[in-house]
Design a protein around this motif. Structure first.
Motif, short mmCIF file in Angstrom:
data_model
loop_
_atom_site.label_atom_id
_atom_site.label_comp_id
_atom_site.label_asym_id
_atom_site.label_seq_id
_atom_site.Cartn_x
_atom_site.Cartn_y
_atom_site.Cartn_z
N GLY A 47 0.77 -1.24 0.00
CA GLY A 47 0.00 0.00 0.00
C GLY A 47 0.80 1.28 0.00
N LYS A 48 2.13 1.17 0.12
CA LYS A 48 2.96 2.37 0.20
C LYS A 48 3.87 2.48 -1.02
N LEU A 49 4.08 3.71 -1.46
CA LEU A 49 4.99 3.96 -2.57
C LEU A 49 6.43 3.80 -2.09
N VAL A 50 7.19 2.94 -2.77
CA VAL A 50 8.58 2.71 -2.35
C VAL A 50 9.59 3.21 -3.38
N ALA A 51 9.13 3.50 -4.60
CA ALA A 51 10.00 4.07 -5.62
C ALA A 51 9.13 4.77 -6.66
N CYS A 52 9.60 5.89 -7.19
CA CYS A 52 8.83 6.63 -8.19
C CYS A 52 9.76 7.58 -8.93
N GLY A 53 9.62 7.63 -10.25
CA GLY A 53 10.42 8.57 -11.02
C GLY A 53 10.60 8.10 -12.45
N PRO A 54 11.42 8.83 -13.23
CA PRO A 54 11.74 8.38 -14.59
C PRO A 54 12.30 6.96 -14.56
N THR A 55 11.94 6.16 -15.55
CA THR A 55 12.31 4.75 -15.56
C THR A 55 13.81 4.55 -15.41
N HIS A 56 14.60 5.35 -16.12
CA HIS A 56 16.05 5.16 -16.06
C HIS A 56 16.62 5.47 -14.68
N GLU A 57 15.95 6.37 -13.94
CA GLU A 57 16.41 6.69 -12.59
C GLU A 57 16.00 5.60 -11.60
N VAL A 58 14.80 5.08 -11.75
CA VAL A 58 14.31 4.04 -10.84
C VAL A 58 15.16 2.78 -10.95
N LYS A 59 15.50 2.38 -12.18
CA LYS A 59 16.23 1.12 -12.34
C LYS A 59 17.74 1.29 -12.29
N GLY A 60 18.24 2.52 -12.52
CA GLY A 60 19.68 2.75 -12.50
C GLY A 60 20.39 1.88 -13.50
N ASN A 61 21.45 1.20 -13.07
CA ASN A 61 22.21 0.32 -13.97
C ASN A 61 21.70 -1.11 -13.96
N ASN A 62 20.63 -1.35 -13.24
CA ASN A 62 20.07 -2.70 -13.14
C ASN A 62 18.84 -2.83 -14.03
N SER A 63 18.31 -4.02 -14.12
CA SER A 63 17.02 -4.21 -14.79
C SER A 63 15.91 -3.83 -13.82
N LEU A 64 14.77 -3.51 -14.36
CA LEU A 64 13.63 -3.18 -13.51
C LEU A 64 13.24 -4.38 -12.65
N GLU A 65 13.39 -5.58 -13.20
CA GLU A 65 13.08 -6.79 -12.44
C GLU A 65 13.99 -6.92 -11.21
N ASP A 66 15.28 -6.63 -11.39
CA ASP A 66 16.22 -6.70 -10.27
C ASP A 66 15.85 -5.70 -9.18
N VAL A 67 15.53 -4.47 -9.60
CA VAL A 67 15.16 -3.43 -8.63
C VAL A 67 13.88 -3.81 -7.90
N PHE A 68 12.91 -4.31 -8.65
CA PHE A 68 11.64 -4.70 -8.06
C PHE A 68 11.83 -5.81 -7.02
N MET A 69 12.60 -6.83 -7.36
CA MET A 69 12.82 -7.94 -6.44
C MET A 69 13.59 -7.49 -5.20
N GLU A 70 14.51 -6.58 -5.38
CA GLU A 70 15.28 -6.06 -4.23
C GLU A 70 14.35 -5.31 -3.27
N LEU A 71 13.50 -4.46 -3.82
CA LEU A 71 12.56 -3.70 -2.98
C LEU A 71 11.55 -4.63 -2.33
N LEU A 72 11.14 -5.65 -3.05
CA LEU A 72 10.15 -6.59 -2.54
C LEU A 72 10.70 -7.38 -1.35
N ASN A 73 11.99 -7.68 -1.40
CA ASN A 73 12.60 -8.49 -0.36
C ASN A 73 13.07 -7.70 0.86
N GLU A 74 13.04 -6.37 0.74
CA GLU A 74 13.43 -5.55 1.89
C GLU A 74 12.36 -5.63 2.97
N GLN A 75 12.80 -5.64 4.23
CA GLN A 75 11.85 -5.68 5.36
C GLN A 75 11.32 -4.28 5.65
#
Length: 237
Positions: A209-237
Motif C-alpha cells: 500500500g505504500k509507494l517505495v520508488a517513483c520517477g523516470p524509468t532510467h532513474e528508478v532502475k539505475g544500472n540494473n534491470s527493472l526486475e532486479d530493482v523490483f525484487m530487491e525492494l520486494l525483499n526488503e523488510q
C-alpha cells in the motif's frame, strides 16, 4: 493530467490497501504502476476510475476532483480493467456504438476510429457477432477499441496485456505510444516488467500500500534491470 494526493483506502479489519499514496502523471507520459499481488494497485486504479470510493486524500484528472465532479472526470477518462465486464447480449459493433453514444462521439469520428482500431486488432470480421461468443482475448481487444474511440485524455489500464496474443500486444503498445504523442496520458499496471521497462517514461513501485520508488524509468532502475530493482525492494523488510 493525473494527480494523486495522499490517497488512503482501508477495507474491513482496518488494514490499509493504499497508504498515503501521492504521485503525478503528466500529459504525454506512459506511467507504469508496479507491485506484487495485493500491493494496492487495483485499489488505486479503481479509485482513479471513480469505481471505488476512498477514505482520505484526493484524485484530480485534468485539474478536476474525482470526488467533487466524477462525471466530468469520467468524460475524459477511459478505464480498462483486467477482466473486462462487457454487455454480452450485444454484438461487438452494438457495444462500440453504445459507448460512442455515451461519450457523444460524432458519426464521422466514430466510424473512422472503429474502422482503424478494429482493423488493427483484427476484429472487424467479428463485430457483427454476439460478445458472448468472443474469446477472452477478443473481449480484451473490444474493450481497448471502446476505450480509444472517444480519444480519452487519460487512459487507465489494469494488466492490459493479459489474454492478448503477441501481435495484439505489440499493436496495443504502439497505440499507447501514439496516444501519448497526441497529448494523452496513460497509467497502467502490469506484471510484465520487461514491457514496463521498455515502454514507460516513468515507473512507480508500490509495496503493501505504500509507494517505495517513483520517477523516470532510467532513474528508478539505475544500472540494473527493472526486475532486479523490483525484487530487491520486494525483499526488503
Amino acid at each position: 493530467m493525473l494527480k494523486i494526493s495522499n490517497l488512503s483506502k482501508s477495507y474491513k479489519g482496518g488494514k490499509k490497501a493504499v497508504d498515503n499514496l501521492s504521485l503525478e502523471v503528466n500529459s504525454g507520459e506512459i506511467f507504469g504502476f508496479i507491485g506484487h499481488n495485493g500491493a494496492g494497485k487495483t485499489t488505486t486504479i479503481r479509485s482513479i476510475a471513480g469505481v471505488l470510493d476512498f477514505d482520505e486524500g484526493d484524485i484530480t484528472i485534468d485539474g478536476i476532483s474525482i470526488k467533487k465532479d466524477p462525471v466530468s472526470c469520467k468524460k475524459i477518462t477511459a478505464y480498462i480493467p483486467d477482466n473486462p465486464d462487457l454487455y454480452e447480449h450485444l454484438s461487438g459493433i452494438g457495444y462500440l456504438n453504445f459507448i460512442g453514444d455515451i461519450y457523444e462521439v460524432n458519426k464521422f469520428d466514430r466510424e473512422t476510429l472503429i474502422e482503424k482500431y478494429a482493423d488493427a486488432f483484427e476484429l472487424t470480421s467479428n463485430l457483427g457477432d454476439s460478445i458472448s461468443s468472443y474469446s477472452h482475448g477478443m473481449k480484451q481487444k473490444l474493450a481497448v477499441i471502446a476505450a480509444l474511440i472517444h480519444r480519452p485524455k487519460l487512459l487507465i489500464l489494469d494488466e492490459p496485456f493479459v489474454g492478448l496474443d503477441p501481435k495484439a500486444a505489440h499493436i496495443l503498445k504502439a497505440t499507447m505510444a501514439e496516444l501519448c504523442k497526441g497529448g494523452s496520458a496513460i497509467f497502467f499496471s502490469t506484471h510484465v516488467l520487461e514491457v514496463a521497462e521498455k515502454l514507460c517514461n516513468k515507473i512507480a513501485i508500490i509495496k503493501n500500500g505504500k509507494l517505495v520508488a517513483c520517477g523516470p524509468t532510467h532513474e528508478v532502475k539505475g544500472n540494473n534491470s527493472l526486475e532486479d530493482v523490483f525484487m530487491e525492494l520486494l525483499n526488503e523488510q
